[in-house]
Structures are given as C-alpha cells and as structure tokens.
Enzyme design. Structure first.
Site, PDB file in Angstrom:
ATOM      1  N   PRO A 115      27.432  -3.446 -56.673  1.00 38.28           N
ATOM      2  CA  PRO A 115      26.752  -4.533 -55.955  1.00 38.28           C
ATOM      3  C   PRO A 115      25.534  -5.027 -56.731  1.00 38.28           C
ATOM      4  CG  PRO A 115      26.121  -2.429 -55.019  1.00 38.28           C
ATOM      5  CD  PRO A 115      27.095  -2.121 -56.132  1.00 38.28           C
ATOM      6  N   LYS A 116      25.775  -5.806 -57.774  1.00 37.41           N
ATOM      7  CA  LYS A 116      24.708  -6.183 -58.708  1.00 37.41           C
ATOM      8  C   LYS A 116      24.268  -7.626 -58.508  1.00 37.41           C
ATOM      9  CE  LYS A 116      26.076  -2.858 -62.215  1.00 37.41           C
ATOM     10  NZ  LYS A 116      25.442  -2.324 -63.391  1.00 37.41           N
ATOM     11  N   LYS A 117      22.952  -7.833 -58.656  1.00 36.22           N
ATOM     12  CA  LYS A 117      22.352  -9.159 -58.625  1.00 36.22           C
ATOM     13  C   LYS A 117      21.420  -9.311 -59.822  1.00 36.22           C
ATOM     14  CE  LYS A 117      22.167 -10.532 -53.746  1.00 36.22           C
ATOM     15  NZ  LYS A 117      21.227 -10.971 -52.674  1.00 36.22           N
TER      16      LYS A 117
END
Length: 252
Positions: A115-117
C-alpha cells in the site's frame, strides 16, 4: 505486436518499457529505524483485516533508507507495520508506506500489493541522533528520533525477527471499478545478512493529515526502538486468503 508477443512480454506497464524490472530484488546496506509504540486497541482492530489477528495493541513505525536496490535504485520509505498473527504464526501487516521513488511504488503495488503512496521521507544521522521524518507535500506528518548506537542488540535475535512473515492486502479493481483482485498476500525477507543492530532512547511524533493518516493510530507510549543495517532480498509473495472466493463476496 501479435497476441503471442503481448503475452510473452506481459510483465508490467508500459509493456514496451516497464516501470520496474523483473527480480530478484536485492537490497544492499538497507537501513531501518523502527520505533514500536502502544496505540488504541479499538482503532488498531478497525484497520487490521480478517483473518489476521492482533495481540498487544502495538505498531512499528518504520523509516527505511535504501541506497542500493536492484532495479529500484536509491530511495527512502516510511510507514506503519502492525504485529499480527496468521494461523498462530506471528508476523507483520503493512498498513501504509510512503516513499519518494516511482519504480518501487509501481512494482510494490502491482506485484505484491504494497500500500504505497508518493511522499518525502528522510532518514539521516544528525550529530548524536538518528532522525527520521516524513513529509506529505508541505506537511510534516512524522518525526522519529533515536540516540545513535547507544547499545548493541543481539544480531541473531534481530535477524530472526526480520525473517518472520509479512502480510499485505492486495486490492486491484476491474475496469468497471469492482474488485478484480482482493487477496491477503504473504512474503518474506530472504538471504538476510544483518550487519548491525542497535537501540537507544527514542521519541515519535505523528501529525494528522487527511490523505496520509499516520496519526489515526495515536502514539500512547514508545516501547522499543531499533536501528538495523542489512543486506537482504525481497522475496516474491504468495496468496494465503482470497476475499473474493469467500461466501460473503457472492452476497455483495
């Protein structure tokens, strides 16, 4: 490009110039600042998906410096990992990660389900203090500090902790916006050469942000801090639970 060529090159997008290469994904001198803190158990329970289970209401807040990684380059990331168990085996569930490099964002999301931003994390030594910060746009949302190498930790014990399973909730929508993939993924860090492990006094401050809600799991008490340096390989994942294959999915 005929159908056979499309299929033979169907690894990542753009198909003629993928955003990230095929593995294995090896990291040299990967540096961790991990500050473990106690949080609100009800808020923690609300963000951990079944069938994972939580014990003590703890969170690992991580700043990770990766100066040399296969295909992904030189980058830094930061985020929250929650101690969990799956079928009685202890591991960690990655809630959210924020980093400053597109290839590991694309690869992490598409391959494993990380879950990368995009954000701006930093991990560096300032005189006698190891300092981690995370900015989302112009807003500072996390600051972690630890006394630099105050006491050495047992390498064998810390390596064993790195070898525990890690879990991700991989969600990829269909073209109509409905879920196409909704899976619990397990992966391991492999071929670990732990070069150093230290602890010291630590502090952690988290600030509210609408789109990067690290402070939604509030810091009630810092219980542990670790500074690790290791070479390791990021292993590929395996699906351990398919949410769309459950009876509840058909009742939506």
């Amino acid at each position: 490009m005929d159908v056979k060529s499309v299929l033979s090159n169907a690894f990542a997008m753009p198909i003629t110039s993928p955003a990230f290469p095929m593995g294995p994904y090896r990291f040299i001198n990967r540096e961790f600042l991990i500050i473990t803190y106690r949080t609100d158990p009800d808020k923690l329970r609300a963000v951990v998906p079944e069938p994972l289970e939580i014990g003590e209401p703890l969170v690992h807040y991580e700043f990770i410096r990766m100066p040399d990684s296969t295909g992904f380059g030189d980058y830094t990331e930061s985020g929250q990992v929650i101690p969990v168990s799956y079928k009685g085996v202890a591991g960690g569930y990655t809630l959210a990660m924020y980093l400053d490099d597109h290839p590991p964002i694309a690869g992490g999301r598409e391959l494993w389900g990380f879950p990368k931003k995009l954000a701006n994390p930093v991990l560096a030594v300032h005189t006698d203090t190891l300092v981690g910060t995370l900015d989302y746009g112009p807003v500072r949302i996390a600051t972690g500090t630890m006394g630099y190498k105050h006491r050495q930790l047992d390498l064998a014990q810390q390596k064993k902790r790195l070898e525990t399973p890690n879990f991700l909730l991989k969600v990829i929508p269909h073209v109509d916006g409905t879920p196409r993939i909704c899976e619990l993924v397990r992966y391991y860090l492999q071929d670990i050469d732990l070069k150093g492990a230290w602890t010291g006094p630590a502090a952690l401050e988290l600030a509210p942000h609408a789109l990067a809600p690290v402070a939604a799991l509030p810091v009630l008490e810092v219980v542990e801090a670790r500074h690790l340096i290791a070479d390791l390989t990021l292993g590929l994942g395996e699906v351990v639970f398919d949410y769309l294959g459950q009876p509840q999915a058909n009742a939506r």
